[in-house]
Scaffold this motif. Structure first.
Motif, PDB file in Angstrom:
ATOM      1  N   VAL A  76       0.850  -1.189   0.000  1.00 47.66           N
ATOM      2  CA  VAL A  76       0.000   0.000   0.000  1.00 47.66           C
ATOM      3  C   VAL A  76       0.886   1.240   0.000  1.00 47.66           C
ATOM      4  CG1 VAL A  76      -1.704   1.304   1.357  1.00 47.66           C
ATOM      5  CG2 VAL A  76      -1.880  -1.197   1.172  1.00 47.66           C
ATOM      6  N   ASP A  77       0.577   2.193  -0.875  1.00 47.93           N
ATOM      7  CA  ASP A  77       1.324   3.447  -0.943  1.00 47.93           C
ATOM      8  C   ASP A  77       0.715   4.528  -0.052  1.00 47.93           C
ATOM      9  OD1 ASP A  77       3.185   2.560  -2.982  1.00 47.93           O
ATOM     10  OD2 ASP A  77       1.507   2.701  -4.390  1.00 47.93           O
ATOM     11  N   GLU A  78      -0.614   4.583   0.011  1.00 44.19           N
ATOM     12  CA  GLU A  78      -1.305   5.592   0.807  1.00 44.19           C
ATOM     13  C   GLU A  78      -2.547   4.976   1.428  1.00 44.19           C
ATOM     14  OE1 GLU A  78      -2.020   9.435  -0.989  1.00 44.19           O
ATOM     15  OE2 GLU A  78      -0.210   9.278  -2.223  1.00 44.19           O
ATOM     16  N   VAL A  79      -2.955   5.518   2.576  1.00 42.49           N
ATOM     17  CA  VAL A  79      -4.157   5.061   3.261  1.00 42.49           C
ATOM     18  C   VAL A  79      -5.278   6.036   2.944  1.00 42.49           C
ATOM     19  CG1 VAL A  79      -5.185   4.567   5.523  1.00 42.49           C
ATOM     20  CG2 VAL A  79      -2.798   3.957   5.060  1.00 42.49           C
ATOM     21  N   VAL A  80      -6.454   5.487   2.660  1.00 44.09           N
ATOM     22  CA  VAL A  80      -7.566   6.300   2.175  1.00 44.09           C
ATOM     23  C   VAL A  80      -7.917   7.455   3.114  1.00 44.09           C
ATOM     24  CG1 VAL A  80      -9.515   4.979   3.105  1.00 44.09           C
ATOM     25  CG2 VAL A  80      -9.742   6.146   0.934  1.00 44.09           C
ATOM     26  N   GLY A  81      -7.820   7.299   4.394  1.00 42.82           N
ATOM     27  CA  GLY A  81      -8.135   8.369   5.339  1.00 42.82           C
ATOM     28  C   GLY A  81      -7.164   9.527   5.285  1.00 42.82           C
ATOM     29  N   GLU A  82      -5.977   9.285   4.733  1.00 43.32           N
ATOM     30  CA  GLU A  82      -4.950  10.318   4.635  1.00 43.32           C
ATOM     31  C   GLU A  82      -4.762  10.804   3.194  1.00 43.32           C
ATOM     32  OE1 GLU A  82      -1.630   8.217   6.250  1.00 43.32           O
ATOM     33  OE2 GLU A  82      -2.610   7.942   8.184  1.00 43.32           O
ATOM     34  N   ALA A  83      -5.346  10.105   2.240  1.00 44.96           N
ATOM     35  CA  ALA A  83      -5.219  10.469   0.827  1.00 44.96           C
ATOM     36  C   ALA A  83      -6.325  11.453   0.462  1.00 44.96           C
ATOM     37  CB  ALA A  83      -5.310   9.224  -0.045  1.00 44.96           C
ATOM     38  N   SER A  84      -6.072  12.243  -0.575  1.00 45.19           N
ATOM     39  CA  SER A  84      -7.055  13.219  -1.034  1.00 45.19           C
ATOM     40  C   SER A  84      -7.222  13.115  -2.542  1.00 45.19           C
ATOM     41  CB  SER A  84      -6.579  14.632  -0.673  1.00 45.19           C
ATOM     42  OG  SER A  84      -7.384  15.598  -1.299  1.00 45.19           O
ATOM     43  N   ALA A  85      -8.452  13.196  -2.993  1.00 44.26           N
ATOM     44  CA  ALA A  85      -8.720  13.163  -4.432  1.00 44.26           C
ATOM     45  C   ALA A  85      -7.991  14.295  -5.145  1.00 44.26           C
ATOM     46  CB  ALA A  85     -10.226  13.249  -4.686  1.00 44.26           C
ATOM     47  N   ASP A  86      -7.743  15.386  -4.441  1.00 42.73           N
ATOM     48  CA  ASP A  86      -7.047  16.545  -5.020  1.00 42.73           C
ATOM     49  C   ASP A  86      -5.656  16.204  -5.550  1.00 42.73           C
ATOM     50  OD1 ASP A  86      -9.229  17.987  -4.136  1.00 42.73           O
ATOM     51  OD2 ASP A  86      -8.183  18.848  -2.423  1.00 42.73           O
ATOM     52  N   SER A  87      -5.038  15.159  -5.008  1.00 44.36           N
ATOM     53  CA  SER A  87      -3.661  14.847  -5.394  1.00 44.36           C
ATOM     54  C   SER A  87      -3.573  13.830  -6.522  1.00 44.36           C
ATOM     55  CB  SER A  87      -2.863  14.374  -4.170  1.00 44.36           C
ATOM     56  OG  SER A  87      -3.370  13.150  -3.689  1.00 44.36           O
ATOM     57  N   PHE A  88      -4.728  13.498  -7.130  1.00 47.17           N
ATOM     58  CA  PHE A  88      -4.751  12.517  -8.206  1.00 47.17           C
ATOM     59  C   PHE A  88      -5.490  13.067  -9.416  1.00 47.17           C
ATOM     60  CE2 PHE A  88      -4.529  10.044  -4.275  1.00 47.17           C
ATOM     61  CZ  PHE A  88      -3.418   9.250  -4.535  1.00 47.17           C
ATOM     62  N   ASP A  89      -5.130  12.551 -10.585  1.00 49.69           N
ATOM     63  CA  ASP A  89      -5.811  12.928 -11.831  1.00 49.69           C
ATOM     64  C   ASP A  89      -7.001  12.033 -12.126  1.00 49.69           C
ATOM     65  OD1 ASP A  89      -3.978  15.075 -12.808  1.00 49.69           O
ATOM     66  OD2 ASP A  89      -2.537  13.435 -12.622  1.00 49.69           O
ATOM     67  N   GLY A  90      -7.053  10.854 -11.502  1.00 53.50           N
ATOM     68  CA  GLY A  90      -8.145   9.926 -11.723  1.00 53.50           C
ATOM     69  C   GLY A  90      -8.086   8.788 -10.725  1.00 53.50           C
ATOM     70  N   LEU A  91      -9.146   7.982 -10.745  1.00 52.37           N
ATOM     71  CA  LEU A  91      -9.282   6.868  -9.802  1.00 52.37           C
ATOM     72  C   LEU A  91      -9.689   5.616 -10.560  1.00 52.37           C
ATOM     73  CD1 LEU A  91      -9.670   5.630  -6.904  1.00 52.37           C
ATOM     74  CD2 LEU A  91     -12.016   6.552  -6.997  1.00 52.37           C
ATOM     75  N   VAL A  92      -9.016   4.488 -10.262  1.00 54.14           N
ATOM     76  CA  VAL A  92      -9.386   3.188 -10.805  1.00 54.14           C
ATOM     77  C   VAL A  92      -9.872   2.324  -9.645  1.00 54.14           C
ATOM     78  CG1 VAL A  92      -8.587   1.090 -11.961  1.00 54.14           C
ATOM     79  CG2 VAL A  92      -7.754   3.328 -12.719  1.00 54.14           C
ATOM     80  N   LEU A  93     -11.037   1.699  -9.854  1.00 58.94           N
ATOM     81  CA  LEU A  93     -11.612   0.784  -8.876  1.00 58.94           C
ATOM     82  C   LEU A  93     -11.616  -0.626  -9.462  1.00 58.94           C
ATOM     83  CD1 LEU A  93     -14.697   2.961  -7.856  1.00 58.94           C
ATOM     84  CD2 LEU A  93     -12.629   2.554  -6.487  1.00 58.94           C
ATOM     85  N   PRO A  94     -10.622  -1.460  -9.068  1.00 60.33           N
ATOM     86  CA  PRO A  94     -10.623  -2.848  -9.525  1.00 60.33           C
ATOM     87  C   PRO A  94     -11.747  -3.617  -8.833  1.00 60.33           C
ATOM     88  CG  PRO A  94      -8.467  -2.185  -8.674  1.00 60.33           C
ATOM     89  CD  PRO A  94      -9.447  -1.142  -8.291  1.00 60.33           C
ATOM     90  N   GLY A  95     -12.135  -4.737  -9.428  1.00 60.08           N
ATOM     91  CA  GLY A  95     -13.219  -5.518  -8.864  1.00 60.08           C
ATOM     92  C   GLY A  95     -12.760  -6.654  -7.979  1.00 60.08           C
ATOM     93  N   GLY A  96     -13.428  -7.773  -8.158  1.00 58.28           N
ATOM     94  CA  GLY A  96     -13.389  -8.868  -7.210  1.00 58.28           C
ATOM     95  C   GLY A  96     -14.659  -8.707  -6.389  1.00 58.28           C
ATOM     96  N   VAL A  97     -15.237  -9.779  -5.922  1.00 61.43           N
ATOM     97  CA  VAL A  97     -16.490  -9.664  -5.176  1.00 61.43           C
ATOM     98  C   VAL A  97     -16.251  -9.060  -3.792  1.00 61.43           C
ATOM     99  CG1 VAL A  97     -18.456 -10.921  -4.229  1.00 61.43           C
ATOM    100  CG2 VAL A  97     -17.510 -11.583  -6.433  1.00 61.43           C
ATOM    101  N   ALA A  98     -15.264  -9.541  -3.071  1.00 65.73           N
ATOM    102  CA  ALA A  98     -15.037  -9.092  -1.688  1.00 65.73           C
ATOM    103  C   ALA A  98     -14.509  -7.662  -1.622  1.00 65.73           C
ATOM    104  CB  ALA A  98     -14.069 -10.036  -0.986  1.00 65.73           C
ATOM    105  N   ASN A  99     -13.708  -7.266  -2.592  1.00 64.47           N
ATOM    106  CA  ASN A  99     -13.076  -5.942  -2.568  1.00 64.47           C
ATOM    107  C   ASN A  99     -14.094  -4.796  -2.512  1.00 64.47           C
ATOM    108  OD1 ASN A  99     -10.859  -4.011  -2.903  1.00 64.47           O
ATOM    109  ND2 ASN A  99     -11.550  -3.858  -5.012  1.00 64.47           N
ATOM    110  N   PRO A 100     -14.980  -4.653  -3.497  1.00 66.20           N
ATOM    111  CA  PRO A 100     -15.924  -3.538  -3.431  1.00 66.20           C
ATOM    112  C   PRO A 100     -16.932  -3.682  -2.296  1.00 66.20           C
ATOM    113  CG  PRO A 100     -16.377  -4.882  -5.351  1.00 66.20           C
ATOM    114  CD  PRO A 100     -15.107  -5.394  -4.747  1.00 66.20           C
ATOM    115  N   ASP A 101     -17.225  -4.924  -1.889  1.00 64.45           N
ATOM    116  CA  ASP A 101     -18.137  -5.107  -0.769  1.00 64.45           C
ATOM    117  C   ASP A 101     -17.514  -4.536   0.505  1.00 64.45           C
ATOM    118  OD1 ASP A 101     -20.702  -6.140   0.138  1.00 64.45           O
ATOM    119  OD2 ASP A 101     -19.507  -7.560   1.306  1.00 64.45           O
TER     120      ASP A 101
END
Length: 180
Positions: free
Chosen positions: A55-80
């Motif tokens: 893991v490079d960054e933890v979501v609670g400390e990351a900000s959308a402002d510092s990225f140009d886009g977001l990728v959400l990979p799947g898997g059943v358990a992951n998005p759940d």
């Protein structure tokens, strides 16, 4: 471009993380693995454990402002797992609220449903999510890749691992257009 890849600590479908990640690297972009916990994420090949990724960054400390886009990979358990984490849901919602592009494959649109960002949008996913998408106010279609630009932020969705080549080409093209 700096691109966030958001996963839960366990349950991401490995190929849906690694193929889009490698496509970003090959295109000269900087992929960043963001998760709900520090350490490593455990990927799966369907139901079998596969590799782990740091893991490079933890979501609670990351900000959308510092990225140009977001990728959400799947898997059943992951998005759940992601849709059960308030910080992860807020992170996803922030991208679209700011007009930043988001790409989601397979079961990943579950997190989009939880973030309440599918209303009025047309998207695709693994077929079992169609009712969830419709109930959240979206329109589900059975297409290899769907780009929706209704609302703030473009949304790129795809159905399954067999669609990865088209998904990667499309998300990189859309992200580049949005960054320009």
């Amino acid at each position: 471009m700096r691109i966030a890849f958001l996963t839960a600590p366990e349950g991401v479908e490995q190929v849906e993380l690694t193929d889009p990640w490698q496509a970003a690297v090959d295109a000269g972009h900087e992929p960043v693995l963001v998760s709900t916990e520090p350490g490593k994420v455990q990927a799966f090949n369907h139901l079998d454990k596969a590799d782990t990724f740091g893991v490079d960054e933890v979501v609670g400390e990351a900000s959308a402002d510092s990225f140009d886009g977001l990728v959400l990979p799947g898997g059943v358990a992951n998005p759940d797992a992601l849709r059960s984490d308030d910080k992860a849901v807020a992170f996803v919602k922030d991208f679209l609220d700011q007009g930043r592009p988001v790409a989601a494959i397979c079961h990943a649109p579950w997190t989009l449903v939880e973030a309440d960002v599918v209303r009025g949008r047309v998207l695709t996913s693994w077929p079992s999510l169609r009712t969830d998408i419709r109930n959240a106010g979206g329109t589900w279609v059975d297409e290899q890749v769907k780009v929706c630009d209704h609302g703030p932020g473009k949304l790129v969705t795809s159905r399954k691992p067999d669609d990865l080549e088209a998904f990667c080409e499309t998300y990189l093209r859309v992200f580049a257009q949005e960054a320009a």
